[in-house]
Design an enzyme around this catalytic site. Structure first.
Site, PDB file in Angstrom:
ATOM      1  N   MET A   1      -8.431   9.038   8.269  1.00 47.84           N
ATOM      2  CA  MET A   1      -8.656   9.542   6.910  1.00 47.84           C
ATOM      3  C   MET A   1      -9.789  10.579   6.868  1.00 47.84           C
ATOM      4  O   MET A   1     -10.659  10.548   6.005  1.00 47.84           O
ATOM      5  CB  MET A   1      -8.974   8.378   5.954  1.00 47.84           C
ATOM      6  CG  MET A   1      -7.897   7.311   5.923  1.00 47.84           C
ATOM      7  SD  MET A   1      -8.399   5.789   5.072  1.00 47.84           S
ATOM      8  CE  MET A   1      -9.534   5.066   6.277  1.00 47.84           C
TER       9      MET A   1
ATOM     10  N   ASP B   1       0.814  -1.212   0.000  1.00 49.13           N
ATOM     11  CA  ASP B   1       0.000   0.000   0.000  1.00 49.13           C
ATOM     12  C   ASP B   1       0.851   1.268   0.000  1.00 49.13           C
ATOM     13  O   ASP B   1       2.069   1.231   0.232  1.00 49.13           O
ATOM     14  CB  ASP B   1      -0.923   0.012   1.214  1.00 49.13           C
ATOM     15  CG  ASP B   1      -2.201  -0.776   0.979  1.00 49.13           C
ATOM     16  OD1 ASP B   1      -2.431  -1.201  -0.166  1.00 49.13           O
ATOM     17  OD2 ASP B   1      -2.966  -0.969   1.946  1.00 49.13           O
TER      18      ASP B   1
ATOM     19  N   LYS C   1      -3.644   3.114  -2.663  1.00 47.65           N
ATOM     20  CA  LYS C   1      -4.880   3.847  -2.932  1.00 47.65           C
ATOM     21  C   LYS C   1      -4.837   5.119  -2.092  1.00 47.65           C
ATOM     22  O   LYS C   1      -4.790   5.066  -0.866  1.00 47.65           O
ATOM     23  CB  LYS C   1      -6.103   3.009  -2.564  1.00 47.65           C
ATOM     24  CG  LYS C   1      -6.208   1.712  -3.365  1.00 47.65           C
ATOM     25  CD  LYS C   1      -7.393   0.882  -2.922  1.00 47.65           C
ATOM     26  CE  LYS C   1      -8.697   1.460  -3.383  1.00 47.65           C
ATOM     27  NZ  LYS C   1      -8.839   1.454  -4.846  1.00 47.65           N
TER      28      LYS C   1
END
Length: 266
Positions: free
Chosen positions: A182, A46, A68
């Site tokens: 996030m 990641d 991502k």
């Protein structure tokens, strides 16, 4: 070989290990994660996995980036999972390495379900979530007897990228400490909702940027002013947000800032 290493599981060919890399500091890897890095034929990793962790792989390990990041071109989740299946069927030892913990806002459950549906053997290696490790490195205990006996973990966006459709009134009134993953993009909306449902405007908030790394920075503010303070700072994700009285313990417990300062001075 000592007792611990002799009990390490064998990384079988044709299998996938879903492994948590922790919040950033390579020293927070588990022994299982370290062994997986050394044994893997292919590493699918990641965006938040640091270079020092990638360098722990074997000399012949193939590295494939599958990061991502919000607002940027990224591989689709379906494509990533299909790639894991393809590699496993080719007889590879496939290591899927995720920042933090695979099952805490890491889509590890989605990947594991697909592997199971295609009869691909897999193993899950938990990692230290940033909601635990990041707070510890910021000098903020996740729980403390004088402030809170409960914590709520929330993601700052749903699958479509919008603010999650949760019962904000219950969260505002029921959780003494809220940890947001996030959430920087929607911080203004989230803080407005919490205040609107009765959360004190002057409640302490900390925003931890690049937690546990040499670039870690922490902004301490209030629920009312944190959006403006973040904008003024110019700091960018990844970031973790913690809301609650436990933030007030940071001045006495901020050991990592002292460590970074001493490291820079050498």
């Amino acid at each position: 070989m000592n007792r611990i290493t002799s009990k390490m599981p064998v990384f079988e060919t044709g299998s996938v290990w879903l492994v948590g890399a922790g919040p950033g500091d390579a020293g927070l890897l588990t022994l299982y994660a370290y062994e997986a890095l050394r044994q893997a034929d292919v590493l699918v990793y990641d965006a938040l996995v640091g270079q020092d962790i990638l360098e722990l792989t074997g000399p012949d390990t193939l590295l494939e980036y599958a990061g991502k990041r919000g607002g940027k071109p990224s591989p689709k989740q379906k494509d990533i999972t299909e790639r894991l299946i393809t590699l496993a069927r080719e007889g590879k030892k496939v290591l899927r390495l995720k920042g933090g913990d695979p099952y805490i806002f890491g889509r590890g459950g989605e990947e594991a379900l697909m592997l199971a549906a295609h009869d691909i053997p897999f193993r899950v290696i938990p990692g230290i979530s940033s909601g635990v490790g990041g707070l510890a490195y910021a000098g903020i205990p996740l729980t403390h007897r004088e402030t809170n006996s409960a914590v709520t973990f929330l993601t700052g966006h749903d699958a479509s990228g919008a603010v999650p459709n949760v019962k904000w009134e219950h969260i505002a009134k029921g959780s003494p400490v809220i940890v947001l993953y996030m959430a920087l993009k929607h911080i203004a909306i989230i803080t407005e909702r919490l205040i609107g449902f009765g959360r004190p405007k002057d409640e302490p908030v900390a925003v931890i940027f690049k937690a546990t790394t040499d670039e870690q920075q922490v902004i301490v503010s209030t629920l009312e002013h944190v959006t403006a303070d973040v904008e003024k700072s110019g700091l960018k994700p990844p970031a973790l947000i913690v809301i609650g009285e436990v933030v007030k313990l940071r001045p006495d417990l901020d050991w990592y800032s002292e460590f970074l300062a001493s490291k820079t001075a050498k």
